[in-house]
Design a protein around this motif. Sequence first.
Motif, PDB file in Angstrom:
ATOM      1  N   SER A 276       0.652  -1.175  -0.044  1.00 11.47           N
ATOM      2  CA  SER A 276       0.042   0.187  -0.142  1.00 11.47           C
ATOM      3  C   SER A 276       0.894   1.416  -0.072  1.00 11.47           C
ATOM      4  O   SER A 276       2.097   1.144   0.151  1.00 11.47           O
ATOM      5  CB  SER A 276      -0.979   0.092   1.317  1.00 11.47           C
ATOM      6  OG  SER A 276      -0.282   0.037   2.375  1.00 11.47           O
ATOM      7  N   VAL A 277       0.159   2.461  -0.106  1.00 11.68           N
ATOM      8  CA  VAL A 277       0.834   3.493  -0.288  1.00 11.68           C
ATOM      9  C   VAL A 277       0.671   4.348   1.115  1.00 11.68           C
ATOM     10  O   VAL A 277      -0.358   4.477   1.642  1.00 11.68           O
ATOM     11  CB  VAL A 277       0.566   4.613  -1.282  1.00 11.68           C
ATOM     12  CG1 VAL A 277       1.076   5.994  -1.257  1.00 11.68           C
ATOM     13  CG2 VAL A 277       0.639   3.862  -2.790  1.00 11.68           C
ATOM     14  N   GLY A 278       2.017   4.667   1.769  1.00 12.31           N
ATOM     15  CA  GLY A 278       1.951   5.334   2.892  1.00 12.31           C
ATOM     16  C   GLY A 278       2.298   6.714   2.621  1.00 12.31           C
ATOM     17  O   GLY A 278       2.955   7.163   1.781  1.00 12.31           O
ATOM     18  N   ARG A 279       1.847   7.526   3.557  1.00 12.91           N
ATOM     19  CA  ARG A 279       2.295   9.128   3.627  1.00 12.91           C
ATOM     20  C   ARG A 279       2.701   9.611   4.749  1.00 12.91           C
ATOM     21  O   ARG A 279       2.127   9.113   5.960  1.00 12.91           O
ATOM     22  CB  ARG A 279       0.911   9.882   3.186  1.00 12.91           C
ATOM     23  CG  ARG A 279       1.233  11.585   2.998  1.00 12.91           C
ATOM     24  CD  ARG A 279      -0.267  12.190   2.947  1.00 12.91           C
ATOM     25  NE  ARG A 279      -0.959  11.959   1.687  1.00 12.91           N
ATOM     26  CZ  ARG A 279      -0.523  12.578   0.639  1.00 12.91           C
ATOM     27  NH1 ARG A 279       0.142  13.822   0.721  1.00 12.91           N
ATOM     28  NH2 ARG A 279      -1.040  12.378  -0.437  1.00 12.91           N
ATOM     29  N   VAL A 280       4.073  10.288   4.831  1.00  8.59           N
ATOM     30  CA  VAL A 280       4.497  10.593   6.025  1.00  8.59           C
ATOM     31  C   VAL A 280       3.507  11.987   6.563  1.00  8.59           C
ATOM     32  O   VAL A 280       3.515  12.804   5.934  1.00  8.59           O
ATOM     33  CB  VAL A 280       5.910  11.248   5.834  1.00  8.59           C
ATOM     34  CG1 VAL A 280       6.452  11.843   6.929  1.00  8.59           C
ATOM     35  CG2 VAL A 280       6.880  10.162   5.304  1.00  8.59           C
ATOM     36  N   ARG A 281       3.193  11.697   7.697  1.00 13.27           N
ATOM     37  CA  ARG A 281       2.127  12.772   8.446  1.00 13.27           C
ATOM     38  C   ARG A 281       2.772  13.374   9.528  1.00 13.27           C
ATOM     39  O   ARG A 281       2.378  14.420  10.020  1.00 13.27           O
ATOM     40  CB  ARG A 281       0.821  12.032   8.867  1.00 13.27           C
ATOM     41  CG  ARG A 281       0.138  11.487   7.460  1.00 13.27           C
ATOM     42  CD  ARG A 281      -1.074  10.725   7.651  1.00 13.27           C
ATOM     43  NE  ARG A 281      -1.701  10.084   6.511  1.00 13.27           N
ATOM     44  CZ  ARG A 281      -2.400  10.762   5.413  1.00 13.27           C
ATOM     45  NH1 ARG A 281      -2.597  11.999   5.546  1.00 13.27           N
ATOM     46  NH2 ARG A 281      -2.989  10.137   4.523  1.00 13.27           N
ATOM     47  N   ARG A 282       3.466  12.527  10.208  1.00  9.85           N
ATOM     48  CA  ARG A 282       3.876  13.093  11.745  1.00  9.85           C
ATOM     49  C   ARG A 282       5.153  13.921  11.748  1.00  9.85           C
ATOM     50  O   ARG A 282       6.048  13.720  10.910  1.00  9.85           O
ATOM     51  CB  ARG A 282       4.243  11.921  12.576  1.00  9.85           C
ATOM     52  CG  ARG A 282       2.906  10.931  12.884  1.00  9.85           C
ATOM     53  CD  ARG A 282       3.362   9.759  13.612  1.00  9.85           C
ATOM     54  NE  ARG A 282       2.208   8.823  13.974  1.00  9.85           N
ATOM     55  CZ  ARG A 282       1.512   7.953  13.041  1.00  9.85           C
ATOM     56  NH1 ARG A 282       2.017   7.857  11.707  1.00  9.85           N
ATOM     57  NH2 ARG A 282       0.447   7.583  13.269  1.00  9.85           N
ATOM     58  N   ASP A 283       4.942  15.179  12.374  1.00 12.93           N
ATOM     59  CA  ASP A 283       6.299  15.826  12.781  1.00 12.93           C
ATOM     60  C   ASP A 283       7.297  15.342  13.652  1.00 12.93           C
ATOM     61  O   ASP A 283       6.811  14.497  14.518  1.00 12.93           O
ATOM     62  CB  ASP A 283       5.711  17.306  13.139  1.00 12.93           C
ATOM     63  CG  ASP A 283       4.920  17.974  12.241  1.00 12.93           C
ATOM     64  OD1 ASP A 283       5.154  17.799  10.996  1.00 12.93           O
ATOM     65  OD2 ASP A 283       3.712  18.469  12.750  1.00 12.93           O
ATOM     66  N   PRO A 284       8.442  15.702  13.490  1.00 14.06           N
ATOM     67  CA  PRO A 284       9.451  15.332  14.743  1.00 14.06           C
ATOM     68  C   PRO A 284       8.841  15.713  16.095  1.00 14.06           C
ATOM     69  O   PRO A 284       8.065  17.010  16.152  1.00 14.06           O
ATOM     70  CB  PRO A 284      10.683  16.206  14.143  1.00 14.06           C
ATOM     71  CG  PRO A 284      10.432  16.301  12.783  1.00 14.06           C
ATOM     72  CD  PRO A 284       9.210  16.512  12.545  1.00 14.06           C
ATOM     73  N   THR A 285       8.911  14.778  16.966  1.00 11.02           N
ATOM     74  CA  THR A 285       8.322  15.179  18.313  1.00 11.02           C
ATOM     75  C   THR A 285       9.250  16.384  18.932  1.00 11.02           C
ATOM     76  O   THR A 285       8.928  16.936  19.590  1.00 11.02           O
ATOM     77  CB  THR A 285       8.685  14.067  19.279  1.00 11.02           C
ATOM     78  OG1 THR A 285       9.836  13.384  19.387  1.00 11.02           O
ATOM     79  CG2 THR A 285       7.627  12.920  18.765  1.00 11.02           C
ATOM     80  N   LEU A 374      12.651  11.662  15.885  1.00 12.69           N
ATOM     81  CA  LEU A 374      11.670  11.102  14.800  1.00 12.69           C
ATOM     82  C   LEU A 374      10.518  10.307  15.629  1.00 12.69           C
ATOM     83  O   LEU A 374      10.802   9.576  16.622  1.00 12.69           O
ATOM     84  CB  LEU A 374      12.294  10.283  13.935  1.00 12.69           C
ATOM     85  CG  LEU A 374      13.380  10.887  13.018  1.00 12.69           C
ATOM     86  CD1 LEU A 374      13.741   9.825  12.050  1.00 12.69           C
ATOM     87  CD2 LEU A 374      12.782  12.290  12.442  1.00 12.69           C
ATOM     88  N   PRO A 375       9.176  10.556  15.277  1.00  6.46           N
ATOM     89  CA  PRO A 375       8.102   9.697  15.988  1.00  6.46           C
ATOM     90  C   PRO A 375       8.267   8.336  15.673  1.00  6.46           C
ATOM     91  O   PRO A 375       8.947   7.819  14.667  1.00  6.46           O
ATOM     92  CB  PRO A 375       7.087  10.266  15.063  1.00  6.46           C
ATOM     93  CG  PRO A 375       7.529  10.709  13.743  1.00  6.46           C
ATOM     94  CD  PRO A 375       8.662  11.217  14.044  1.00  6.46           C
ATOM     95  N   MET A 376       7.923   7.491  16.659  1.00  7.42           N
ATOM     96  CA  MET A 376       8.271   6.035  16.648  1.00  7.42           C
ATOM     97  C   MET A 376       6.839   5.265  16.621  1.00  7.42           C
ATOM     98  O   MET A 376       6.856   4.110  16.549  1.00  7.42           O
ATOM     99  CB  MET A 376       8.842   5.530  18.086  1.00  7.42           C
ATOM    100  CG  MET A 376      10.145   6.455  18.384  1.00  7.42           C
ATOM    101  SD  MET A 376      11.433   5.883  17.288  1.00  7.42           S
ATOM    102  CE  MET A 376      11.516   4.078  17.817  1.00  7.42           C
ATOM    103  N   ALA A 377       5.720   6.142  16.564  1.00  9.50           N
ATOM    104  CA  ALA A 377       4.464   5.339  16.509  1.00  9.50           C
ATOM    105  C   ALA A 377       4.241   4.526  15.221  1.00  9.50           C
ATOM    106  O   ALA A 377       3.499   3.236  15.212  1.00  9.50           O
ATOM    107  CB  ALA A 377       3.321   6.299  16.418  1.00  9.50           C
ATOM    108  N   ASP A 378       4.506   4.796  14.028  1.00 11.53           N
ATOM    109  CA  ASP A 378       4.675   3.866  12.790  1.00 11.53           C
ATOM    110  C   ASP A 378       6.008   3.664  12.482  1.00 11.53           C
ATOM    111  O   ASP A 378       6.724   4.459  12.023  1.00 11.53           O
ATOM    112  CB  ASP A 378       3.856   4.826  11.728  1.00 11.53           C
ATOM    113  CG  ASP A 378       3.786   4.025  10.497  1.00 11.53           C
ATOM    114  OD1 ASP A 378       4.507   3.100  10.123  1.00 11.53           O
ATOM    115  OD2 ASP A 378       2.507   4.287   9.871  1.00 11.53           O
TER     116      ASP A 378
END
Length: 497
Positions: A276-285, A374-378
């Motif tokens: 699938s296609v992902g999109r970078v959405r999260r900003d650096p924490t 960098l965010p770690m959620a994904d």
Amino acid sequence: MAYTGTPQPLTVHPRRPNAPPALPEARVTGADPLLLGSAVGPVRAAELDAAFHELREALAGRRIIDVNSTMNGGGVAEMLHRLQRYSRGAGLDAHWFTMRGDPAFFALTKQLHHFLHGADASGPPIDRAGAEHYAAVCEANAHALLDVVRPGDVVTLHDPQAAGLVPHLRRAGARVVWRCHVGADDQNLHTARAWAFLRPWLETADAYVFSREQYVPGWLAGRRVAVIRPSIDPLSAKNRPLEPSAAAAILSRIGLRAPADGDGDGPPIYRRGDGSVGRVRRDPTCLCSASPPPADAPLVVQVSRWDPLKDMAGVLTSFAEAGGSLDGVHLALVGPDVSGVTDDPEGGRVFAECAALWHRLPDRVRTRAHLACLPMADTEENAVIVNALQCSAAAVTQKSLAEGFGLTVTEAMWKGRPVVASAVGGIRDQIEHGVHGILLDDPRDGVSFAAQTSSLVGDHRLAGALGAGARRRVRENFLDDRQLLQQTSLYQNVARV
């Protein structure tokens, strides 16, 4: 010979009254290891497929289980996800659990981590009380794990955090491997102190795995010891080819690249592991940056955990004191969200020290230096951001004071980036100086570090030659099929004990 079946779900035994809560289990989707053939060639892929077939027969329905201290942050967690992914795709009944612990437990085990590197470290007293607390935490984790481990299962325990599980699992009839991902080339008082603490728990393991022969302590002479160097997955989001336009869009999205004049950067999208296609959405924490680096500015990148042994502060200081040799160059120091790595109590302190140093820099330097968590959620989103940073870098650095292996070096080499790295630990196994990258004899020599980095940024012919040599080196020695082959061989031997 490719396996096309589906791994069976984990059989959970009825829970005992008053049993501790079950340990967290990672949910990993399998992938056919034959897919690696697109990077390593059909001959190597077929050899790996045959090895998995032999291991399935040797296990005869028994499981392989990994236990470590975190699912997020650092090379071990990333490595386990990949090894589990291909093992499950090959038809093995493979599972991965993480331990539970309190801050005191993780402070003590982080101190042991530093000691095994041969480095001094502050922390809680490693005395009788500390040993009793370590034993209690490990015993509680072992009791939770024993609800799902059956006699004959092959269980690999990773690093100091899990060493205390060994005797409990052995008494339950499991085959136990302890894998240590850190070490020191030269044993000293610190390493001796760590082994004195850990040895009583490790004595009964069936086998031991280290990243380098130099890391094996003398007391393991005559025992089953394997040296297995870490590796990278060429098909992962972190290491798949990334178009320059996609990398630019991703870095612009997180504030680490300014769009070029008239540049219509596309959307920050990428292909996920499931297609699938992902999109970078999260900003650096956390982001310390006066403004994004210009699109045409050379970018020097170091990606590391916020660990004092990675010497992020030393990189920043060396950059600040480089004088005119790095004028026009921008530096990005990038690590994980410090709240997302539960087994590393030092992360927040180290990042805070780097941020305080950044704020004290003169304007002419601070505008060219950038710190990001960098965010770690994904995990795939995190990985593709690292990919974009590394493949966009004019040079990648790893100025570690000590290093177990250094997979961030491997990742950059696979992308054909010129690397300046300390001649410590496993980095020396990866780079021949002047052929696959530049090695620093003294990682604390900031003047030499700046000079070598400047030479790569300014000499495109040298940078290109080193990058090409680096990629060949990784393909030949440090892709996941090689590590999986060694692991399947070890597991066959342990399963037949």
